[in-house]
Design a protein around this motif. Structure first.
Motif, mmCIF file in Angstrom:
data_model
loop_
_atom_site.group_PDB
_atom_site.id
_atom_site.type_symbol
_atom_site.label_atom_id
_atom_site.label_comp_id
_atom_site.label_asym_id
_atom_site.label_seq_id
_atom_site.Cartn_x
_atom_site.Cartn_y
_atom_site.Cartn_z
ATOM 1 N N GLY A 1 0.792 -1.223 0.000
ATOM 2 C CA GLY A 1 0.000 0.000 0.000
ATOM 3 C C GLY A 1 0.823 1.271 0.000
ATOM 4 N N SER A 2 2.146 1.144 0.061
ATOM 5 C CA SER A 2 3.036 2.304 0.064
ATOM 6 C C SER A 2 4.380 1.904 -0.528
ATOM 7 C CB SER A 2 3.246 2.811 1.496
ATOM 8 O OG SER A 2 4.261 3.791 1.532
ATOM 9 N N GLY A 3 5.024 2.838 -1.208
ATOM 10 C CA GLY A 3 6.322 2.560 -1.799
ATOM 11 C C GLY A 3 7.490 2.970 -0.923
ATOM 12 N N ALA A 4 7.237 3.257 0.333
ATOM 13 C CA ALA A 4 8.277 3.728 1.245
ATOM 14 C C ALA A 4 8.937 2.574 1.990
ATOM 15 C CB ALA A 4 7.668 4.692 2.251
ATOM 16 N N MET A 5 10.038 2.893 2.676
ATOM 17 C CA MET A 5 10.693 1.910 3.534
ATOM 18 C C MET A 5 9.689 1.435 4.586
ATOM 19 S SD MET A 5 14.407 3.755 4.184
ATOM 20 C CE MET A 5 15.188 2.366 5.005
ATOM 21 N N THR A 6 9.735 0.159 4.901
ATOM 22 C CA THR A 6 8.837 -0.357 5.933
ATOM 23 C C THR A 6 9.418 -0.182 7.327
ATOM 24 O OG1 THR A 6 9.718 -2.610 5.775
ATOM 25 C CG2 THR A 6 7.832 -2.057 4.358
ATOM 26 N N ASN A 7 10.671 0.211 7.419
ATOM 27 C CA ASN A 7 11.338 0.407 8.700
ATOM 28 C C ASN A 7 12.096 1.722 8.693
ATOM 29 O OD1 ASN A 7 11.599 -2.734 7.959
ATOM 30 N ND2 ASN A 7 11.113 -2.445 10.107
ATOM 31 N N SER A 8 12.512 2.145 9.866
ATOM 32 C CA SER A 8 13.379 3.311 9.952
ATOM 33 C C SER A 8 14.819 2.879 9.658
ATOM 34 C CB SER A 8 13.301 3.947 11.338
ATOM 35 O OG SER A 8 13.884 3.082 12.303
ATOM 36 N N ILE A 9 15.627 3.820 9.258
ATOM 37 C CA ILE A 9 17.033 3.533 8.981
ATOM 38 C C ILE A 9 17.721 3.011 10.244
ATOM 39 C CG2 ILE A 9 19.248 4.606 8.365
ATOM 40 C CD1 ILE A 9 17.532 6.532 6.566
ATOM 41 N N GLU A 10 17.369 3.561 11.398
ATOM 42 C CA GLU A 10 17.983 3.144 12.655
ATOM 43 C C GLU A 10 17.774 1.662 12.945
ATOM 44 O OE1 GLU A 10 16.136 5.989 12.357
ATOM 45 O OE2 GLU A 10 17.879 7.312 12.416
ATOM 46 N N GLU A 11 16.661 1.107 12.498
ATOM 47 C CA GLU A 11 16.352 -0.296 12.780
ATOM 48 C C GLU A 11 17.303 -1.270 12.098
ATOM 49 O OE1 GLU A 11 12.132 -1.413 12.612
ATOM 50 O OE2 GLU A 11 11.727 0.737 12.666
ATOM 51 N N LEU A 12 17.980 -0.835 11.041
ATOM 52 C CA LEU A 12 18.939 -1.722 10.383
ATOM 53 C C LEU A 12 19.988 -2.226 11.363
ATOM 54 C CD1 LEU A 12 19.482 0.042 6.950
ATOM 55 C CD2 LEU A 12 18.385 -2.177 7.340
ATOM 56 N N ALA A 13 20.329 -1.416 12.343
ATOM 57 C CA ALA A 13 21.348 -1.791 13.327
ATOM 58 C C ALA A 13 20.922 -2.997 14.159
ATOM 59 C CB ALA A 13 21.652 -0.614 14.245
ATOM 60 N N ASP A 14 19.625 -3.282 14.248
ATOM 61 C CA ASP A 14 19.132 -4.380 15.075
ATOM 62 C C ASP A 14 18.723 -5.615 14.278
ATOM 63 O OD1 ASP A 14 19.462 -2.934 17.474
ATOM 64 O OD2 ASP A 14 17.605 -1.848 17.067
ATOM 65 N N ALA A 15 18.947 -5.594 12.977
ATOM 66 C CA ALA A 15 18.607 -6.765 12.159
ATOM 67 C C ALA A 15 19.655 -7.864 12.362
ATOM 68 C CB ALA A 15 18.543 -6.369 10.688
ATOM 69 N N ASP A 16 19.190 -9.084 12.404
ATOM 70 C CA ASP A 16 20.101 -10.233 12.493
ATOM 71 C C ASP A 16 20.686 -10.561 11.130
ATOM 72 O OD1 ASP A 16 19.602 -10.819 15.284
ATOM 73 O OD2 ASP A 16 17.637 -11.496 14.630
ATOM 74 N N VAL A 17 19.873 -10.321 10.081
ATOM 75 C CA VAL A 17 20.297 -10.553 8.703
ATOM 76 C C VAL A 17 19.902 -9.325 7.888
ATOM 77 C CG1 VAL A 17 19.935 -11.944 6.613
ATOM 78 C CG2 VAL A 17 20.121 -13.072 8.843
ATOM 79 N N ILE A 18 20.823 -8.869 7.045
ATOM 80 C CA ILE A 18 20.538 -7.773 6.121
ATOM 81 C C ILE A 18 20.875 -8.262 4.721
ATOM 82 C CG2 ILE A 18 21.053 -5.395 5.458
ATOM 83 C CD1 ILE A 18 22.007 -4.972 8.410
ATOM 84 N N PHE A 19 19.892 -8.210 3.840
ATOM 85 C CA PHE A 19 20.035 -8.666 2.464
ATOM 86 C C PHE A 19 20.059 -7.430 1.567
ATOM 87 C CE2 PHE A 19 17.562 -10.950 -1.163
ATOM 88 C CZ PHE A 19 18.725 -11.100 -1.907
ATOM 89 N N VAL A 20 21.213 -7.142 0.973
ATOM 90 C CA VAL A 20 21.380 -5.992 0.092
ATOM 91 C C VAL A 20 21.461 -6.498 -1.339
ATOM 92 C CG1 VAL A 20 22.852 -4.042 -0.538
ATOM 93 C CG2 VAL A 20 22.604 -4.689 1.876
ATOM 94 N N ILE A 21 20.576 -5.993 -2.192
ATOM 95 C CA ILE A 21 20.564 -6.401 -3.594
ATOM 96 C C ILE A 21 20.368 -5.159 -4.468
ATOM 97 C CG2 ILE A 21 18.101 -7.032 -3.410
ATOM 98 C CD1 ILE A 21 18.674 -9.161 -5.619
ATOM 99 N N GLY A 22 21.198 -5.048 -5.497
ATOM 100 C CA GLY A 22 21.062 -3.943 -6.440
ATOM 101 C C GLY A 22 21.327 -2.586 -5.830
#
Length: 193
Positions: free
Chosen positions: A9-30
């Motif tokens: 329903g939105s084209g925006a990030m689903t999380n805040s940038i700060e939350e990346l620091a608490d992810a167990d896995v980060i998948f970066v593509i493209g």
């Protein structure tokens, strides 16, 4: 924006940038994140170095984040959709899908399942150049994470299949239950972040 808007329903990030620091896995593509979005790139590096996050990088090029990656793959340009569908295939066929989340918060799962069955890891290897064993490893790493975030940029959107690439990433978050909670979600890197 169309792919995420269709899924969420939105084209925006689903999380805040700060939350990346608490992810167990980060998948970066493209996304050459450290070059194009250096503050976000710094947060991803900090998540790996300070908190032990596992980083998966998928790009045709070696990028700076490759130096910090747990899994780093060079897919053949233009094969993003096949690659993501291969990961989805493993999650579905090897019983890694979050069935409770799917039942409670998604629709059309059976049709989706049928659409990715042809993308076996072996077939995906032929299309992308990424070994079947690595595709399985990526699927298991992402699906088993407590919190997993997907980060992408124009490297997957500026293709004929750009909208489908993004929808496939949304499907990845949905079938693993990696959406709707802190430090988990689908995060496009664009000017309006």
């Amino acid at each position: 924006m169309a792919g995420l808007a269709t899924a969420f329903g939105s084209g925006a990030m689903t999380n805040s940038i700060e939350e990346l620091a608490d992810a167990d896995v980060i998948f970066v593509i493209g996304s050459n994140t450290t070059e194009q979005h250096p503050l976000i790139g710094m947060r991803i590096v900090e998540a790996v170095q300070k908190k032990g996050a596992k980083l998966i990088v998928a790009d045709p090029r070696q990028i700076r984040l490759s130096d910090f990656a747990t899994i780093d793959v060079r897919l053949t340009p233009g094969t993003n959709l096949a690659f993501i569908n291969g990961i989805l295939n493993v999650i579905v066929t090897e019983g890694l899908a979050n069935k409770d989340f799917i039942a409670a918060r998604t629709e059309g799962y059976e049709e989706f399942k049928t659409s990715i069955l042809e993308f076996t890891p072996e077939k995906t290897e032929e299309l992308t150049g990424i070994p079947a064993a690595t595709i399985r490893e990526i699927a298991h790493t992402f699906a088993k994470a407590k919190n997993a975030s997907i980060v992408y940029a124009m490297g997957i959107t500026q293709h004929v299949t750009g909208t489908d690439n993004v929808k496939a990433l949304a499907n990845l978050a949905l079938i693993t239950g990696q959406i709707g909670k802190e430090a988990s979600g689908v995060n496009p890197l664009r000017g309006q972040n």
